[in-house]
Design a protein around this motif. Structure first.
Motif, PDB file in Angstrom:
ATOM      1  N   TYR A   1      70.382  41.408  66.659  1.00 46.76           N
ATOM      2  CA  TYR A   1      70.208  41.526  65.290  1.00 46.76           C
ATOM      3  C   TYR A   1      71.377  42.177  64.516  1.00 46.76           C
ATOM      4  CZ  TYR A   1      65.377  40.131  66.578  1.00 46.76           C
ATOM      5  OH  TYR A   1      64.387  39.502  66.908  1.00 46.76           O
ATOM      6  N   ASN A   2      71.408  41.767  63.180  1.00 42.62           N
ATOM      7  CA  ASN A   2      72.434  42.290  62.460  1.00 42.62           C
ATOM      8  C   ASN A   2      72.013  43.697  62.120  1.00 42.62           C
ATOM      9  OD1 ASN A   2      74.005  40.237  62.423  1.00 42.62           O
ATOM     10  ND2 ASN A   2      73.120  39.175  60.667  1.00 42.62           N
ATOM     11  N   LYS A   3      70.609  44.318  61.848  1.00 42.02           N
ATOM     12  CA  LYS A   3      70.433  45.291  61.450  1.00 42.02           C
ATOM     13  C   LYS A   3      70.613  46.474  62.669  1.00 42.02           C
ATOM     14  CE  LYS A   3      65.362  44.390  63.208  1.00 42.02           C
ATOM     15  NZ  LYS A   3      63.992  44.133  62.771  1.00 42.02           N
ATOM     16  N   VAL A   4      70.877  45.878  63.850  1.00 40.58           N
ATOM     17  CA  VAL A   4      71.490  46.752  64.694  1.00 40.58           C
ATOM     18  C   VAL A   4      72.992  46.800  64.813  1.00 40.58           C
ATOM     19  CG1 VAL A   4      71.839  47.251  67.449  1.00 40.58           C
ATOM     20  CG2 VAL A   4      69.591  46.508  66.425  1.00 40.58           C
ATOM     21  N   VAL A   5      73.527  45.543  64.776  1.00 40.22           N
ATOM     22  CA  VAL A   5      75.089  45.606  64.852  1.00 40.22           C
ATOM     23  C   VAL A   5      75.707  46.103  63.552  1.00 40.22           C
ATOM     24  CG1 VAL A   5      77.240  43.994  64.838  1.00 40.22           C
ATOM     25  CG2 VAL A   5      74.913  43.533  66.398  1.00 40.22           C
ATOM     26  N   PHE A   6      75.349  45.775  62.549  1.00 40.27           N
ATOM     27  CA  PHE A   6      76.198  46.462  61.149  1.00 40.27           C
ATOM     28  C   PHE A   6      75.959  47.970  61.089  1.00 40.27           C
ATOM     29  CE2 PHE A   6      75.506  41.810  59.135  1.00 40.27           C
ATOM     30  CZ  PHE A   6      76.516  41.618  59.872  1.00 40.27           C
ATOM     31  N   PRO A   7      75.071  48.595  61.093  1.00 38.49           N
ATOM     32  CA  PRO A   7      74.921  49.790  61.240  1.00 38.49           C
ATOM     33  C   PRO A   7      75.783  50.712  62.196  1.00 38.49           C
ATOM     34  CG  PRO A   7      72.738  49.222  60.792  1.00 38.49           C
ATOM     35  CD  PRO A   7      73.393  48.079  61.294  1.00 38.49           C
ATOM     36  N   SER A   8      75.836  50.043  63.454  1.00 41.23           N
ATOM     37  CA  SER A   8      76.504  50.503  64.344  1.00 41.23           C
ATOM     38  C   SER A   8      78.072  50.216  64.226  1.00 41.23           C
ATOM     39  CB  SER A   8      76.180  49.807  65.897  1.00 41.23           C
ATOM     40  OG  SER A   8      74.886  49.907  66.150  1.00 41.23           O
ATOM     41  N   LEU A   9      78.414  49.149  63.541  1.00 39.10           N
ATOM     42  CA  LEU A   9      79.786  49.038  63.247  1.00 39.10           C
ATOM     43  C   LEU A   9      80.378  50.283  62.274  1.00 39.10           C
ATOM     44  CD1 LEU A   9      80.083  45.089  62.555  1.00 39.10           C
ATOM     45  CD2 LEU A   9      81.611  46.689  64.022  1.00 39.10           C
ATOM     46  N   ALA A  10      79.256  50.554  61.462  1.00 43.39           N
ATOM     47  CA  ALA A  10      79.526  51.607  60.343  1.00 43.39           C
ATOM     48  C   ALA A  10      79.901  53.026  61.163  1.00 43.39           C
ATOM     49  CB  ALA A  10      78.648  51.776  59.325  1.00 43.39           C
ATOM     50  N   VAL A  11      78.787  53.107  62.289  1.00 42.56           N
ATOM     51  CA  VAL A  11      79.196  54.381  62.921  1.00 42.56           C
ATOM     52  C   VAL A  11      80.512  54.222  63.748  1.00 42.56           C
ATOM     53  CG1 VAL A  11      78.084  55.525  65.010  1.00 42.56           C
ATOM     54  CG2 VAL A  11      76.323  54.741  63.248  1.00 42.56           C
ATOM     55  N   ALA A  12      80.874  52.977  64.269  1.00 44.10           N
ATOM     56  CA  ALA A  12      81.978  53.062  65.120  1.00 44.10           C
ATOM     57  C   ALA A  12      83.297  53.319  64.265  1.00 44.10           C
ATOM     58  CB  ALA A  12      82.116  51.633  65.411  1.00 44.10           C
ATOM     59  N   PHE A  13      83.451  52.817  62.998  1.00 43.46           N
ATOM     60  CA  PHE A  13      84.362  53.250  62.085  1.00 43.46           C
ATOM     61  C   PHE A  13      84.256  54.741  61.825  1.00 43.46           C
ATOM     62  CE2 PHE A  13      84.895  48.572  61.917  1.00 43.46           C
ATOM     63  CZ  PHE A  13      86.328  48.690  61.954  1.00 43.46           C
ATOM     64  N   ALA A  14      83.257  55.247  61.586  1.00 43.82           N
ATOM     65  CA  ALA A  14      83.040  56.611  61.118  1.00 43.82           C
ATOM     66  C   ALA A  14      83.616  57.326  62.228  1.00 43.82           C
ATOM     67  CB  ALA A  14      81.739  56.900  60.549  1.00 43.82           C
TER      68      ALA A  14
END
Length: 146
Positions: free
Chosen positions: A25-38
């Motif tokens: 799910y995008n609702k898992v991947v996209f916030p996780s991407l934000a965390v990864a970049f942060a």
């Protein structure tokens, strides 16, 4: 160590949803991407952002061709890109190699269970499981995990 814990949680969630619903799910991947970049920015500033970006692109490109030819779902591509953003390009390449090996074993399992190659044609499998397995193998094989 923090990135390893984050990665394992993401992989667990994505494995469960891929097995149950055949979706990452995008609702898992996209916030996780934000965390990864942060995490990259917080730990190493601009160079951390650059490392996350390169890792993301490498992970994305590794599965782009199979996706284009219909052998992979978009969620699988995004998950591999997320792994690269979180852990870097070297780790995602190593994960990709283990993923391919695990994916091959899973495919052989599908062929055996279906009773032959012809009967297994067109049958998909949740490749997120292979991706998660490949990333876990890369973590286990990585000396810095300890």
């Amino acid at each position: 160590m923090l990135t390893n814990v984050i990665l394992l949680i993401i992989l667990l969630v994505c494995t469960i949803t891929d097995i149950r619903k055949r979706k990452i799910y995008n609702k898992v991947v996209f916030p996780s991407l934000a965390v990864a970049f942060a995490v990259g920015i917080i730990s190493d500033g601009l160079s951390g952002f650059g490392a996350s970006t390169v890792g993301f692109l490498v992970g994305f490109l590794l599965l782009l061709i199979p996706y284009i030819f219909g052998g992979m779902g978009a969620g699988d591509v995004k998950l591999m890109a997320l792994i690269g953003a979180l852990k870097g390009y070297e780790f995602v390449i190593e994960s990709f190699i283990y993923t391919a090996l695990i994916g091959g074993l899973l495919a052989v399992g599908v062929i055996i269970v279906r009773g032959g190659f012809k009967r297994s044609l067109g049958v998909g499998m949740p490749y997120g499981v292979a991706i998660a397995g490949g990333a876990v193998m890369a973590l286990v094989m990585d000396v810095t995990f300890l």
